[in-house]
Enzyme design. Structure first.
Site, PDB file in Angstrom:
ATOM      1  N   CYS A  15      62.588 -28.186 -15.400  1.00 13.92           N
ATOM      2  CA  CYS A  15      61.722 -29.054 -16.107  1.00 13.92           C
ATOM      3  C   CYS A  15      60.455 -29.224 -15.233  1.00 13.92           C
ATOM      4  O   CYS A  15      60.244 -28.632 -14.030  1.00 13.92           O
ATOM      5  CB  CYS A  15      62.472 -30.546 -16.271  1.00 13.92           C
ATOM      6  N   CYS A  18      60.832 -30.244 -11.440  1.00 13.07           N
ATOM      7  CA  CYS A  18      60.989 -29.322 -10.624  1.00 13.07           C
ATOM      8  C   CYS A  18      59.856 -28.589 -10.080  1.00 13.07           C
ATOM      9  O   CYS A  18      59.336 -28.364  -8.713  1.00 13.07           O
ATOM     10  CB  CYS A  18      61.875 -28.117 -11.042  1.00 13.07           C
ATOM     11  N   ASP A 497      20.485 -14.473 -20.747  1.00 13.65           N
ATOM     12  CA  ASP A 497      19.373 -13.737 -20.315  1.00 13.65           C
ATOM     13  C   ASP A 497      18.918 -12.620 -21.565  1.00 13.65           C
ATOM     14  O   ASP A 497      19.839 -12.294 -22.115  1.00 13.65           O
ATOM     15  CB  ASP A 497      20.048 -12.825 -19.059  1.00 13.65           C
ATOM     16  N   ASP A 696      24.140 -10.381 -17.055  1.00 13.99           N
ATOM     17  CA  ASP A 696      24.779  -9.023 -16.796  1.00 13.99           C
ATOM     18  C   ASP A 696      24.313  -8.500 -15.545  1.00 13.99           C
ATOM     19  O   ASP A 696      24.982  -7.689 -15.257  1.00 13.99           O
ATOM     20  CB  ASP A 696      24.602  -8.174 -17.902  1.00 13.99           C
TER      21      ASP A 696
END
Length: 803
Positions: A15, A18, A497, A696
């Protein structure tokens, strides 16, 4: 501090408590910078200082907290060893590798047995290490233990559930027979015997249910509590109270109040819920499985003039690989010989095959369509494009979104609070509501303990992140982490861009204007020869355009580039100057007659360059970077979503405005130097806007890092993709809107999950405390809550985006 990153596959978590405990334990270690644990993926991502800690220390910490670290074991045949020193050298080298838990090399058998973390190191990495040490290694395919630990866990749970159900069914029969409306059902007398019921319930409680006791013990030993503590308290109370009743009523005529069926049926229902949950969680990582399924399994290599088919893991950089038509390209590389067309749609989304010839780049897992080629491997294993994509998706699925912090904080204190509520509820019932009725008070306590499982709370966020980021990857959108997936939905301004993003980034020759008396073929022969010496992209576009016309270029005797202005050259004995207005003015060349035409070309978004021959104006050539087919539609879609679109470029104002008008952006920022792009993004942020930057190139990297969300076009440079938070593999602006839509849908899904997880506990605990829920009904409801959260998250895998 030089940081390292480790990924551990963890077993034994039940769960959210944990996951929180492991996370806290790891983060307390000296040298750990940050650790996050993903319950749904059962993985932990840890950033640590290798000078203070090793990966083994991290594994030991996880194991000390009561959980396991999943490892893989493999055997390799080793060649080239001549003595014990060779074996010792290989063993030492392998043991130093990140992700290798242990390595044992046997000289006599010429084999190595290696235990390793498959999230950190692969069989290919191990082979490469052995070869680097000067020896050979080949995996014993039949010996490699490649058991899917999650599938094994599912089969374990399934087996336990079936046994538990068989033993619990008779007990359930007796329980159903108690109701007035089912009194007509026949219940054998033997099943009403307390000792028979105990014989049926005991294996379920202590053999099938052992996992809950072990989990609860480990949790309490480390000073915390989890779901197992609630299950153990609830079922143990029912079981031991029933044993007590069976003993004290033994030999008397009193019918004992037995709750053996409550404990057994609860454990059975919890196992059923866990089984459904494990299967659903397995489905949420389908995206990774699909990506891995794209990889080739073998490659045909040419070694020492001999063709050999080898496993993909054994391919090394520099290998010559033979690829027939219709086959998958095994690894990244370059065409060495041959001409073909390659289907790269799995990477770029582009349906048309791409022509390839010697020197062109190839990507692993793309498909060779129609030509036989020889290729040279340049990237193998974890360095290939597909492997990098898989790594990004795995990291995103394993990361934590900020929205999860609230759930984590609540999960950390949830179990102790519930135990407190259950105990208080027990005494309220026993003392005030039904004084002295221990059995009824016990039933209510069990119901409260069982219904309050924190699983749904812990699964709410990670399952949605997994499903959302996985589905996005199928559309070519790679989110680097859960935090970026969450933040993207808040973007209100997108800065794009121009070159390579809005446009193709590849200018083409569009116009040639000649001065009176000039011959076009002669003029272009001189201009093309001069520009061929230049490395400038615009010069290359002019040369390509001239050569496509079939014009032969003149011979060059002299060439000089004038940075920022143009070039001058001597071609076939004639003086050539090509460049800007300022360059013409410097040489006193009159260009007045052509200026109106030049301004018109520039207003249309074209870049015009003037040319003079022997000191006199001779003509003009114009080039333009063409707009991508999808740019206009992408801008329109973003605007419909209420997002402002701004185009930013280093181009002159007139050219930029022309392209901006054609694409339909809201604003244009032109003549921006690369180093100033980040400042322009900051200005927008200072206006209170949440900015996504899309670029890019290397020059976009600072702006990508500065923006709230950086998106790199996948066809761009590695530097840009490294600086960005999201990579748009397909190089298509429509992916911007797709990324924002996926983010919005994922966050909406997370909020739905969190709402129902909180609402379930907020409503369920009071109902159970009020005595309106039988323990077995509470158990069924608890199991359903976890499964419903996971199934809701899986709806993201069916999301369809606008074409």
């Amino acid at each position: 501090m030089s940081q390292k990153e480790a990924t551990l596959q963890i077993s034994g978590m039940t769960c959210a408590a944990c996951a929180t405990r492991i996370e806290k334990g790891l983060n307390k270690m000296d040298g750990v910078e940050q650790a996050t644990v993903n319950l749904a993926l059962e993985k932990s991502l840890i950033q640590y200082d290798p000078s203070k800690l090793s990966e083994t220390d991290l594994e030991k910490k996880v194991e000390s907290l009561g959980y396991g670290v999943v490892k893989q074991k493999a055997e390799f045949d080793i060649t080239g060893m001549t003595c014990a020193a060779c074996a010792a050298r290989i063993e030492k080298g392998l043991n130093k590798m990140d992700g290798v838990a242990s390595a044992n090399v046997n000289l006599a058998l010429e084999k190595a047995t290696i235990e390793f973390n498959p999230s950190e190191v692969s069989a290919g990495d191990i082979i490469a290490k052995v070869e680097k040490l000067g020896y050979g290694a080949h995996p014993k395919q039949e010996e490699i233990e490649q058991v899917d630990h999650r599938e094994k866990a599912i089969q374990d749970q399934k087996r336990k559930f079936i046994i538990s159900a068989i033993l619990s069914l008779p007990l359930l029969w007796t329980m159903v027979g108690h109701f007035s409306f089912t009194s007509f059902l026949y219940v054998p007398d033997i099943l009403m015997n307390p000792w028979i019921q105990m014989i049926l319930a005991t294996p379920v409680q202590f053999i099938i249910g052992k996992q809950f006791y072990v989990g609860a013990y480990k949790a309490l030993r480390s000073g915390s509590a989890n779901m197992d503590v609630l299950v153990v308290m609830g079922t143990s109370a029912a079981y031991f109270y029933s044993v007590y009743q069976a003993i004290i009523t033994s030999g008397s005529h009193h019918a004992p109040h037995l709750y053996f069926e409550t404990s057994a049926v609860l454990i059975t229902l919890i196992l059923l819920g866990k089984l459904f949950e494990a299967r659903a969680k397995g489905r949420s990582s389908e995206a990774i499985k699909k990506l891995m399924g794209l990889q080739a399994k073998t490659a045909v290599v040419l070694r020492d003039g001999v063709e050999k088919e080898i496993p993909l893991e054994e391919v090394v950089i520099g290998d010559t690989i033979l690829v027939k038509p219709g086959e998958k390209i095994p690894v990244d590389g370059e065409v060495a010989e041959g001409i073909t067309a390659v289907d790269e749609s799995m990477l770029t989304g582009e349906s048309l095959p791409v022509d390839k010839q010697a020197g062109d780049v190839l990507y692993g897992s793309t498909i060779n369509k129609n030509g036989f080629i020889k290729m040279t491997a340049t990237k193998v294993g974890r360095d290939t494009a597909l492997a990098q994509i898989i790594k990004v998706v795995e990291d995103a699925q394993g990361s934590k979104a900020p929205i999860q912090r609230l759930a984590d904080q609540i999960s950390g204190i949830f179990v102790p609070v519930v135990v407190g509520i259950a105990i208080i509820t027990f005494f309220v019932w026993f003392i005030w509501i039904q004084p002295g009725d221990f059995a009824q008070a016990l039933e209510v306590l069990i119901a409260v303990l069982v219904i309050a499982c924190p699983c749904a709370l812990g699964l709410a966020t990670p399952t949605s992140i997994m499903a959302g980021s996985g589905r996005a990857a199928e559309f070519g959108i790679l989110f680097k982490g859960g935090e970026h997936l969450e933040q993207t939905q808040g973007v209100d301004t997108v800065v794009v861009d121009k070159t390579g993003t809005v446009t193709h980034g590849k200018p083409v020759l569009t116009d040639v204007l000649l001065a009176s008396g000039q011959n076009e073929e002669t003029f272009l022969s001189l201009i093309g020869a001069a520009e061929k010496q230049s490395e400038h992209p615009l010069a290359q576009a002019i040369v390509q355009g001239i050569q496509e016309k079939g014009i032969k270029l003149g011979s060059v005797q002299f060439f000089e580039a004038i940075p920022g202005y143009g070039v001058q050259a001597t071609v076939s004995g004639q003086g050539i100057i090509i460049g800007t207005r300022k360059l013409m003015q410097q040489y006193g060349i009159d260009i007045t007659p052509v200026l109106p035409a030049m301004e018109k070309l520039e207003s249309d978004g074209k870049t015009a360059m003037l040319a003079a021959v022997n000191g006199k104006y001779a003509g003009l050539v114009a080039v333009a970077d063409t707009i991508k087919d999808t740019s206009k539609e992408a801008v329109r879609r973003l605007q419909q979503m209420g997002i402002t679109v701004i185009m930013m470029t280093g181009d002159n104002q007139r050219t930029a405005q022309a392209i901006g008008r054609e694409v339909g952006v809201d604003a244009v920022i032109a003549e921006v130097l690369p180093e100033d792009k980040a400042n322009e993004v900051k200005k927008l942020q200072q206006q209170g806007k949440k900015v996504a930057m899309v670029g890019d190139g290397i020059n976009d990297a600072p702006a990508l890092a500065t923006a709230d969300i950086g998106m790199a076009i996948g066809t761009g440079t590695d530097v840009a993709m490294e600086a960005a938070d999201i990579t748009l593999i397909r190089g298509d602006l429509t992916s911007i809107a797709d990324a924002i839509v996926m983010s919005r849908k994922t966050i909406r899904n997370i909020k739905q999950n969190l709402f129902w997880a909180f609402a379930y506990n907020t409503i369920g605990i009071p109902i159970a405390a009020a005595g309106f829920l039988a323990p077995w009904v509470a158990g069924a409801a608890m199991a359903f809550s976890s499964v419903s959260v996971v199934l809701n998250a899986l709806r993201l895998q069916r999301v369809k985006l606008e074409k």
